[in-house]
Design a protein around this motif. Structure first.
Motif, mmCIF file in Angstrom:
data_model
loop_
_atom_site.group_PDB
_atom_site.id
_atom_site.type_symbol
_atom_site.label_atom_id
_atom_site.label_comp_id
_atom_site.label_asym_id
_atom_site.label_seq_id
_atom_site.Cartn_x
_atom_site.Cartn_y
_atom_site.Cartn_z
ATOM 1 N N LYS A 27 0.839 -1.205 0.000
ATOM 2 C CA LYS A 27 0.000 0.000 0.000
ATOM 3 C C LYS A 27 0.872 1.253 0.000
ATOM 4 O O LYS A 27 2.019 1.235 0.415
ATOM 5 C CB LYS A 27 -0.913 0.024 1.226
ATOM 6 N N SER A 28 0.286 2.351 -0.437
ATOM 7 C CA SER A 28 0.998 3.632 -0.462
ATOM 8 C C SER A 28 0.812 4.389 0.847
ATOM 9 O O SER A 28 1.180 5.548 0.947
ATOM 10 C CB SER A 28 0.506 4.480 -1.633
ATOM 11 N N TYR A 29 0.236 3.739 1.840
ATOM 12 C CA TYR A 29 -0.010 4.373 3.136
ATOM 13 C C TYR A 29 0.291 3.388 4.255
ATOM 14 O O TYR A 29 0.368 2.179 4.037
ATOM 15 C CB TYR A 29 -1.457 4.860 3.242
ATOM 16 N N LEU A 30 0.461 3.936 5.452
ATOM 17 C CA LEU A 30 0.559 3.137 6.666
ATOM 18 C C LEU A 30 -0.722 3.355 7.459
ATOM 19 O O LEU A 30 -1.240 4.467 7.510
ATOM 20 C CB LEU A 30 1.725 3.595 7.541
ATOM 21 N N SER A 31 -1.211 2.322 8.079
ATOM 22 C CA SER A 31 -2.361 2.455 8.968
ATOM 23 C C SER A 31 -1.829 2.647 10.383
ATOM 24 O O SER A 31 -1.108 1.796 10.903
ATOM 25 C CB SER A 31 -3.252 1.220 8.889
ATOM 26 N N ASP A 69 -5.333 6.076 7.967
ATOM 27 C CA ASP A 69 -4.349 5.824 6.928
ATOM 28 C C ASP A 69 -3.553 7.099 6.662
ATOM 29 O O ASP A 69 -4.126 8.154 6.393
ATOM 30 C CB ASP A 69 -5.028 5.358 5.638
ATOM 31 N N VAL A 70 -2.236 6.982 6.749
ATOM 32 C CA VAL A 70 -1.338 8.118 6.517
ATOM 33 C C VAL A 70 -0.495 7.792 5.290
ATOM 34 O O VAL A 70 0.183 6.760 5.268
ATOM 35 C CB VAL A 70 -0.418 8.369 7.735
ATOM 36 N N PRO A 71 -0.523 8.653 4.268
ATOM 37 C CA PRO A 71 0.302 8.396 3.085
ATOM 38 C C PRO A 71 1.784 8.290 3.470
ATOM 39 O O PRO A 71 2.289 9.098 4.247
ATOM 40 C CB PRO A 71 0.060 9.615 2.194
ATOM 41 N N LYS A 72 2.448 7.298 2.925
ATOM 42 C CA LYS A 72 3.871 7.113 3.236
ATOM 43 C C LYS A 72 4.684 8.340 2.844
ATOM 44 O O LYS A 72 5.695 8.642 3.472
ATOM 45 C CB LYS A 72 4.398 5.863 2.537
ATOM 46 N N SER A 73 4.219 9.071 1.850
ATOM 47 C CA SER A 73 4.938 10.268 1.407
ATOM 48 C C SER A 73 4.925 11.378 2.460
ATOM 49 O O SER A 73 5.729 12.303 2.396
ATOM 50 C CB SER A 73 4.338 10.800 0.109
#
Length: 142
Positions: A27-31, A69-73
């Motif tokens: 995924k492009s995010y971390l929970s 959910d927080v975008p990894k970017s």
């Protein structure tokens, strides 16, 4: 609740949060689970020395979920929380859950009553006019 392995995230916004993580590499995010914002405040003791006081507060208020959910970017770095911070975090999460259970929400009837009361509230301008502080017809303040 079983203690969560507490992590500290430094976000591109400058915020630091402590939380549990549910990472899916695809995924492009971390929970983030039970995220709490870290707030460090300088405090003076009686002898005049400066010490930092640490508090944790909800990262997102008035939400019905515990996972975001927080975008990894948007994440600059991730590190393990110290043992002391992990214990304090677990304590705060437990307290937060207890508080959440004790919250009572208004019924539909109570919400309707609040809504009808809002319609009856006199606006600020009417109050100022009744006190002789504002003349609405001339826009003059006394």
């Amino acid at each position: 609740m079983n203690p969560v392995e507490a992590k500290i995230l430094k976000l591109s916004s400058g915020e630091e949060i402590v939380c549990g993580l549910d990472n899916n590499p695809e995924k492009s995010y971390l929970s983030v689970v039970y995220p709490m914002k870290i707030k460090a405040t300088p405090k003076f003791n009686r002898s005049g020395d400066v010490h930092e006081s640490l508090s944790l507060q909800r990262w997102i208020h008035f939400s019905d979920t515990d996972t975001y959910d927080v975008p990894k970017s948007q994440i600059l770095t991730i590190t393990n929380a110290s043992i002391g911070l992990s214990k304090f975090y677990d304590f705060c999460v437990k307290r937060m859950k207890i508080e959440d259970k004790s919250l009572s929400y208004p019924t539909d009837e109570e919400l309707d009553m609040i809504e009808s009361e809002d319609e009856d509230i006199i606006n600020e301008e009417d109050i100022l006019e009744s006190m002789g502080l504002v003349d609405i017809s001339s826009d003059t303040m006394h």
